[in-house]
Design an enzyme around this catalytic site. Sequence first.
Site, PDB file in Angstrom:
ATOM      1  CE  LYS A  93     -16.207 -78.260   2.135  1.00 26.66           C
ATOM      2  NZ  LYS A  93     -15.457 -78.838   0.989  1.00 26.66           N
ATOM      3  CD  GLU A 102     -12.523 -78.634   2.568  1.00 26.35           C
ATOM      4  OE1 GLU A 102     -12.056 -78.883   1.457  1.00 26.35           O
ATOM      5  OE2 GLU A 102     -13.264 -79.418   3.174  1.00 26.35           O
TER       6      GLU A 102
HETATM    7  C1  5RP Z   1     -11.926 -81.889   0.878  1.00 31.13           C
HETATM    8  C2  5RP Z   1     -13.345 -81.723   0.484  1.00 31.13           C
HETATM    9  C3  5RP Z   1     -13.651 -81.741  -0.962  1.00 31.13           C
HETATM   10  O1  5RP Z   1     -14.268 -80.542  -1.310  1.00 31.13           O
HETATM   11  C4  5RP Z   1     -14.565 -82.901  -1.250  1.00 31.13           C
HETATM   12  O2  5RP Z   1     -13.954 -84.089  -0.779  1.00 31.13           O
HETATM   13  C5  5RP Z   1     -14.842 -83.024  -2.743  1.00 31.13           C
HETATM   14  O3  5RP Z   1     -13.682 -83.428  -3.405  1.00 31.13           O
HETATM   15  P1  5RP Z   1     -13.590 -83.562  -4.976  1.00 31.13           P
HETATM   16  O4  5RP Z   1     -13.837 -82.219  -5.553  1.00 31.13           O
HETATM   17  O5  5RP Z   1     -12.182 -84.065  -5.219  1.00 31.13           O
HETATM   18  O6  5RP Z   1     -14.612 -84.572  -5.415  1.00 31.13           O
HETATM   19  O7  5RP Z   1     -14.235 -81.564   1.279  1.00 31.13           O
HETATM   20  O8  5RP Z   1     -11.797 -81.988   2.261  1.00 31.13           O
END
Ligand code: 5RP
Length: 220
Positions: A93, A102
Site C-alpha cells: 500500500k 492507513e
Molecule cells: C494510498 C493507498 C491506496 O489504497 C492504493 O494506492 C490504491 O490506490 P487506488 O485505489 O487509487 O488504486 O494505499 O496510500
Amino acid sequence: MDSKKLAAEKAVEFLKDGMVVGLGTGSTAYWAIQKIGQKVKEGLSIKAIATSRASEELAIELGITMLPFAEIEQIDVTIDGADEVNNEWNLIKGGGGALLREKIVAAASKQLIIIVDESKHVGQLGRFPLPVEIVPFGYEMTIRKLRNLGAETSIRTKENQMFVTDNGNYIVDCQFGTISQAEQLEHTLNLIPGVVDNGLFIGMATNVIVGYANGTVKLL
Ligand code: 5RP
C-alpha cells in the site's frame, strides 16, 4: 461498471448501524466513501475516521459524521484499497502516499476489507515499488540505507516538488524485485532510523474483494 467501484460497493454491504468505520484513501476507496455517503443519506447510522485529509474532506462533504481518535477505542471495519494483494492477503500500500495513517487505522480495526480491481491481485508482491515514508531530516542518508538493502530508490515528487505526506514526511518508492520474505522486510525497513513506516501490510487484511472488468465481483 468500473471494477474498482464494483469492489467498493460490495464492501459497503458489510456496514451496519452503530459501527465505527475506517475510510481508506485512493481512487477505489473514493467509491466506497461515495457509497457510504449515499447510505448515510438513506439512514445508515455510522461514524467514521479517515486515513487522509483528502478522504476526510470528501466524507465531510457527503455528510458522514467523523470522529477523532480520542473518542475511539476500536474501529469495527475499515475499507481501503491496495496497490498489490497476494494470495496470502499480504499487501503493498501507499501508492497514494497515505500508508502511515492507513496502517494506524488498519491496526486499530477489527476487520480490514481490501478492495481492488483484478490488476492488483498478484502471485507475488514486488512489481509495484514499495512506498516507504521517511522523515525529512537526513533523508539522503536514509535513502542510502534503503539502497544498501538492495532497493532501487526514487524519491516521490509531485509537480516538480518533493511530495509531502499528511504527516509532513517524504515517500521513497523502493524497487526490491520480487519480495519473498515480506514480513522480514517490513521489520528490517522499520529499523532504519528515519524510516517512519513502509507499505507492507502483513497479516492485516481480513477480507479481500476483487472487482473484474467483466462486471463480476469476488470475495477471495
Ligand atoms: C494510498 C493507498 C491506496 O489504497 C492504493 O494506492 C490504491 O490506490 P487506488 O485505489 O487509487 O488504486 O494505499 O496510500
